[in-house]
Motif scaffolding. Structure first.
Motif, short mmCIF file in Angstrom:
data_model
loop_
_atom_site.label_atom_id
_atom_site.label_comp_id
_atom_site.label_asym_id
_atom_site.label_seq_id
_atom_site.Cartn_x
_atom_site.Cartn_y
_atom_site.Cartn_z
N LYS A 9 -4.41 -6.66 -5.04
CA LYS A 9 -3.23 -5.78 -4.65
C LYS A 9 -2.31 -6.85 -3.78
N ARG B 98 -2.49 3.93 6.19
CA ARG B 98 -2.24 2.43 6.63
C ARG B 98 -0.70 2.16 7.41
N SER C 130 0.89 -1.42 0.09
CA SER C 130 -0.09 -0.14 0.07
C SER C 130 0.89 1.27 -0.09
N ALA C 131 0.36 2.26 -0.80
CA ALA C 131 0.97 3.76 -0.69
C ALA C 131 0.45 4.47 0.36
N LYS D 125 -11.48 7.46 -5.10
CA LYS D 125 -10.67 8.72 -4.88
C LYS D 125 -11.14 9.68 -5.92
#
Ligand SMILES: Cc1cn([C@H]2C[C@H](O)[C@@H](COP(=O)(O)OP(=O)(O)OP(=O)(O)O)O2)c(=O)[nH]c1=O
Length: 191
Positions: A53, A14, A9-10, A83
């Motif tokens: 992912k 998180r 994850s970017a 988003k």
């Protein structure tokens, strides 16, 4: 410090949530097409993306360490909000969320000695927002990389009249479900 898992994850949120439960990780984001499939339900959508992912990350790095991934979407009625693409998109989302209850779906996927998945669904009610508030909020830069164009942990927190569910789930990594999955696969936290 020994790295326990890969975080696919970017999202800095998180990372902060994993720091909160003292899990050590290495970050390896993957970039996927996040368009919902035709007629896909919110549950199927966030679970599919979280699983894709973690699978993409495992395909790139191998399976020597467990891989954790997540996906968060804001859902108003049947509408899945990811988003925002741009200012107009963000303003439209915030106008729709104003004065109403929506749900935040956060799915997690952990590929370790087995594949574990979990989902958290939280009901969030916004107070009515004014046009000038929405315009100023866009200017703050906060909506840009957030599902539904707001951040409950930031300035957007003032829009939230009530919440029923998981605060960490809304921020992007539901800690109750995450620690359950980690425990099932023998990964320690708070060490
Ligand atoms: C609703 C809400 C979302 N968010 C964020 C969490 C996620 O980072 C983002 C939803 O987009 P995601 O696609 O779930 O995640 P991401 O693109 O940021 O990161 P990656 O795919 O690499 O894991 O919105 C908040 O930070 N606060 C909130 O209140």
């Amino acid at each position: 410090m020994t790295v326990q898992i890969i975080l696919a994850s970017a999202s800095p949120r998180r990372q902060e949530l994993l720091d909160q439960i003292k899990v050590t990780y290495r970050v390896h984001p993957v970039d996927l097409d996040e368009t919902p499939l035709p007629d896909e339900t919110p549950v199927d959508y966030v679970q599919r993306l979280a699983a894709e992912k973690s699978a993409a990350c495992t395909a790139q790095l191998g399976d020597s360490l467990p891989v954790l991934a997540a996906d968060t979407a804001v859902v108003l009625g049947d509408l899945i909000m990811g988003k925002p693409k741009d200012r107009d998109d963000a303003v439209a989302m915030l106008r729709q969320l104003s004065g109403k209850m929506h749900r935040v779906y956060s799915a997690i996927s952990l590929r370790g000695r087995e594949h574990g998945q979990a989902i958290s669904i939280t009901e969030v009610t916004f107070r009515p927002l004014t046009e000038s508030e929405i315009a100023a909020y866009w200017q703050s830069g906060e909506p840009l990389d957030k599902a539904g164009s707001y951040a409950i942990q930031g300035r957007g927190g003032v829009f939230v009249e009530s919440l029923s569910g998981s605060f960490s789930g809304v921020v992007g990594l539901p800690l109750f479900e995450t620690t359950e999955l980690l425990s099932k696969q023998g990964i320690e936290f708070f060490k």
